[in-house]
Every structure is written in structure tokens, then in C-alpha cells.
Scaffold this active site. Structure first.
Site, PDB file in Angstrom:
ATOM      1  N   ASP A  84       0.822  -1.202   0.000  1.00 27.97           N
ATOM      2  CA  ASP A  84       0.000   0.000   0.000  1.00 27.97           C
ATOM      3  C   ASP A  84       0.862   1.261   0.000  1.00 27.97           C
ATOM      4  O   ASP A  84       1.461   1.608   1.017  1.00 27.97           O
ATOM      5  CB  ASP A  84      -0.891  -0.044   1.252  1.00 27.97           C
ATOM      6  CG  ASP A  84      -1.759   1.180   1.423  1.00 27.97           C
ATOM      7  OD1 ASP A  84      -1.944   1.919   0.433  1.00 27.97           O
ATOM      8  OD2 ASP A  84      -2.265   1.388   2.543  1.00 27.97           O
ATOM      9  N   ASP A 305      -2.122   5.869  -5.060  1.00 23.33           N
ATOM     10  CA  ASP A 305      -2.317   4.927  -3.950  1.00 23.33           C
ATOM     11  C   ASP A 305      -2.634   3.523  -4.457  1.00 23.33           C
ATOM     12  O   ASP A 305      -3.749   3.247  -4.881  1.00 23.33           O
ATOM     13  CB  ASP A 305      -3.443   5.439  -3.052  1.00 23.33           C
ATOM     14  CG  ASP A 305      -3.681   4.570  -1.831  1.00 23.33           C
ATOM     15  OD1 ASP A 305      -2.952   3.583  -1.641  1.00 23.33           O
ATOM     16  OD2 ASP A 305      -4.600   4.889  -1.059  1.00 23.33           O
TER      17      ASP A 305
END
Length: 426
Positions: A84, A305
Site C-alpha cells: 500500500d 495509492d
């Protein structure tokens, strides 16, 4: 497959980032991104000089998340994690986790290299940190130690991930970062506990974003320990059953085409880059701001992201995009819906805008994604014509460029130069 080498490679192994599929995943991921960004700052060794072997990413829940394998400790204990770039902390379930379901838990007593976090220092794995009750002064000292040793990630729904911190050897692919700070979760929200494919989160953001006090990211530690020459992480996020790939220390030239366009980050917390507007086909529907997040220099910004499924934009921007798509509808229950792929194939493309790209302007450059990439699963069994949109809206002061965008682009996250590189995926 050819690897663009930043330094000699002495060992290369392939580990997948895998995808999973499950119906009705889009609202769940919309909800999770709201939780994830509810506590933003504005609101809240042996030298190899190598490149990490490709880490294969498994696609999960209709390209909802891409998970790969992490090994922790000596001997290694294995966990499936979401890599992430929108967070900076690494955590996995601990043996003391109260409701982690069937997920594996880390047995720190089984690792000879584990060190608990105590008062901001690294301690022996066998140190007894039990609080003393013999005097008020020792109680106060222990209370301070416990507070510094714990962490909490609070979500918008009131749920949280909580735990303690420790140090151990963390391995991804054929690369190991020694003495890496990470979290041992004792409590996790139901969203995590009920996700059968995801054990924890592997944050790849900048250290300044860390809630645990991480001083250096996993990638930067690999460079400092002589494992890689360049502190970069690159992603390929495939669609359908292709899965994806994470590569640390280099890029895989077989997975992208042309040269990279590099965008300097506006602040070294998130991988945040300038945002300049959106077009649908040849129509400019929004230029610049629109009430979105601004960077340190006052410009509008977007966060790149890998840990967010959707593209998330403010409501006014979402409305402008979807109003430019024929047949798109907003539903108070389902959010924005767009015509499904099977209906597009039957439409007359000469009389529709369905074939038009959605074009995002980042750092003064245009990055189109095909309309077909917006199509997600069906919204309602009683309506076979509409599917969830891959662009969601949220009342948060930022733009999130998640996997809906990144599936079209091979992305490079360059810690050394504080920039993001994007090139068309093959």
C-alpha cells in the site's frame, strides 16, 4: 522476462501479487477508503546490490486489492499483505489478536530475531516488559513505556486496528530488511478480520506519514543495508486473472511501453502529485482545483495509492465526470452507476461517448484511462444494465488515484528523488 537493472542481480525470484474476486466489493472498498483517509493530518548484511525478484501480486475481489507474500522473523512466518503506497506502516496479526478469525498470527516467541519495542529502543526478544506494581514511580514509567510501544489506526466508523510495535527481519521476494519496525495487531476491525485473502498491510509511503514512528521505509532500509542500489518500488497491476507484480530496486521493461513521465511529489508524506483537471474525450469538464486537496505550494494535488481500489474525488468532480457519460445514474443506495460492458458492446459507438477516454491531468501531463476500466460489478440483480463506477465520490479534501487508474499504468515510486513515474502498461 527482461529486468531493467539498477545494479548486478545475484538472486531473482518471482512471488505473485494476486487478485481475488467477490461480488459487491465496490461499496466495501468505497467505505474502506473513507475510513483510511479519515485521519489525515489535515483532519488528524550481506551486500548483493541487487534488484528484488518480481513479487507476483494476486488480484482480489474484482481487482479490489492486490496481495503478495511477506515473511517475518527467523525462521520466517508467512503472511498475505496489501502493498500500500497510501500508508507508511507495516502490520500483521499478533498471537494476542482478539478477533482475527482464521488469519495466521505472528508468534514472536518462535522468532530468534524478534525484538520488542520498549521506550523507543530496541530490546532483547527475551526481555520481560511486565509492568511493576511496587511503586507509583515505576508504574508511571511503565505507563509511559506502554504508551510509546502501542499504536492505533482509527477509522471513520469508530473501529480500529490496535497493537504493539516490534522489530524483526522482514523479507519480500529474495530481499530481507533486518531489524525493521512493524506492528503486531491485537485488535482489528471486522473489515480486516472478515477478509479471507488479506492478513495485514505493508505500507510503502514516506516515513513522515507513519503513525508508528517509522524512521525509514522498508525500501530505504534495503538500500541502507546494501541490498539494492536505488530506493524504488515499481508496480504492474494487471486486470482479469493476470494478477500483478511488485519489483523493488528496478523496473520490468516487459510490462510497460515507452518512457516514464516523472512527477515530483509535492510533499514527502503521501505520493502526492500536482492535479490539473479532467477531460472526458475532448471535453474539459474540470480544470485544476474544485475544492480539492492542496499541496505545500498551494497547488491542487492527487495521491497515487496502490492500496485503494477506486478513483475517489470530491462530489462536484464526480458529478461532472459522470454527467459527461451517457446513461450514468446516481442512486442514493448504490452511488454512481454506469452502463455495463455488455451494453456498451451493443451500442453504436459513432453515436456515443462510451469509447472516449477519461483523461486525468497530473503535473501538466495527460494520463488517459479507457472508459471500460470504469466498469465494475453489477449494482442490483434487478437492473442488468448498470454497473458500479470505478470513480467514487467522497467528502474528503483530496483526490485518490487508486487501482482503477493504476491498472492502465506501470508505476514507479522513487524514494531517492521523491517522484512518481508513470508509463503505459502493456
Amino acid at each position: 522476462m527482461p529486468i531493467q537493472q539498477a545494479a548486478p542481480v545475484y538472486s531473482v525470484i518471482s512471488i505473485p501479487l494476486q487478485k481475488k474476486s467477490r461480488i459487491l466489493s465496490t461499496p466495501e472498498r468505497h467505505y474502506r477508503v473513507l475510513a483510511k483517509y479519515s485521519n489525515t493530518p489535515s483532519a488528524r548484511s550481506k551486500q548483493t546490490n541487487g534488484i528484488l525478484g518480481p513479487v507476483h501480486l494476486k488480484s482480489v475481489n474484482v481487482d479490489v486489492e492486490y496481495v503478495g507474500l511477506l515473511q517475518v522473523g527467523t525462521p520466517p512466518q508467512e503472511f498475505k499483505v496489501d502493498f500500500d503506497t497510501g500508508s507508511s506502516d507495516i502490520w500483521i496479526p499478533s498471537k494476542n489478536c482478539e478477533r482475527c478469525g482464521d488469519h495466521p498470527t505472528f508468534m514472536q516467541s518462535d522468532s530468534s530475531t524478534f525484538k520488542p519495542f520498549s521506550n523507543g529502543t530496541e530490546t532483547s526478544a527475551n526481555t520481560n516488559n511486565t509492568a511493576s506494581s511496587t511503586s507509583s514511580s515505576s508504574n508511571d514509567k511503565d505507563k509511559s513505556t506502554i504508551m510509546k510501544s502501542t499504536w492505533t489506526l482509527q477509522y471513520g466508523d469508530g473501529s480500529a486496528v490496535q497493537g504493539v510495535k516490534g522489530y524483526d527481519n522482514l523479507s519480500v521476494g529474495n530481499m530481507t530488511a533486518k531489524n525493521q519496525l512493524f506492528g503486531l495487531a491485537n485488535k482489528v476491525s471486522a473489515q480486516f478480520a472478515n477478509d479471507p485473502e488479506l492478513d495485514g498491510i505493508f505500507g510503502l509511503g514516506f516515513p513522515k506519514l507513519s503513525l508508528m514512528g517509522t524512521k525509514k521505509s522498508f525500501v530505504e532500509n534495503l538500500k541502507d543495508q546494501g541490498m539494492i542500489k536505488n530506493a524504488i518500488a515499481s508496480f504492474y497491476l494487471g486486470s482479469s486473472d493476470q494478477g500483478g507484480q511488485l519489483l523493488i530496486g528496478g523496473t520490468n521493461s516487459s510490462l510497460y511501453q515507452g518512457n516514464f513521465t516523472y512527477l515530483d511529489v509535492t510533499s514527502d508524506r503521501y505520493w502526492e502529485v500536482p492535479f490539473n483537471g479532467i477531460k472526458v474525450g475532448d471535453r474539459t469538464i474540470m480544470s485544476g482545483g474544485g475544492g480539492t486537496s492542496v499541496g505545500a505550494n498551494g497547488s491542487t494535488t492527487a495521491i497515487i495509492d496502490t492500496g485503494t481500489t477506486l478513483i475517489v474525488v470530491p462530489p462536484s468532480m464526480s458529478q461532472s465526470i459522470h454527467m459527461a457519460i451517457p446513461g450514468a445514474e446516481y442512486n442514493n443506495t448504490f452511488g454512481w452507476q454506469v452502463p455495463c460492458v455488455q451494453n456498451l458492446q451493443q451500442s453504436n459507438s459513432s453515436n456515443s461517448q462510451y469509447s472516449n477516454d477519461i483523461i486525468f491531468r497530473l503535473g501538466g501531463h495527460e494520463f488517459p484511462i479507457p472508459y471500460s476500466d470504469l466498469i465494475r460489478e453489477k449494482t442490483n440483480p434487478n437492473n442488468s444494465t448498470l454497473c458500479y463506477s470505478g470513480i467514487a465520490e467522497a467528502p474528503i479534501p483530496m483526490i485518490i488515484m487508486g487501482d482503477t487508474f493504476l491498472r492502465s499504468y506501470y508505476s514507479v515510486f522513487d524514494y531517492d528523488n521523491k517522484r512518481v513515474g508513470l508509463s503505459r502498461s502493456k
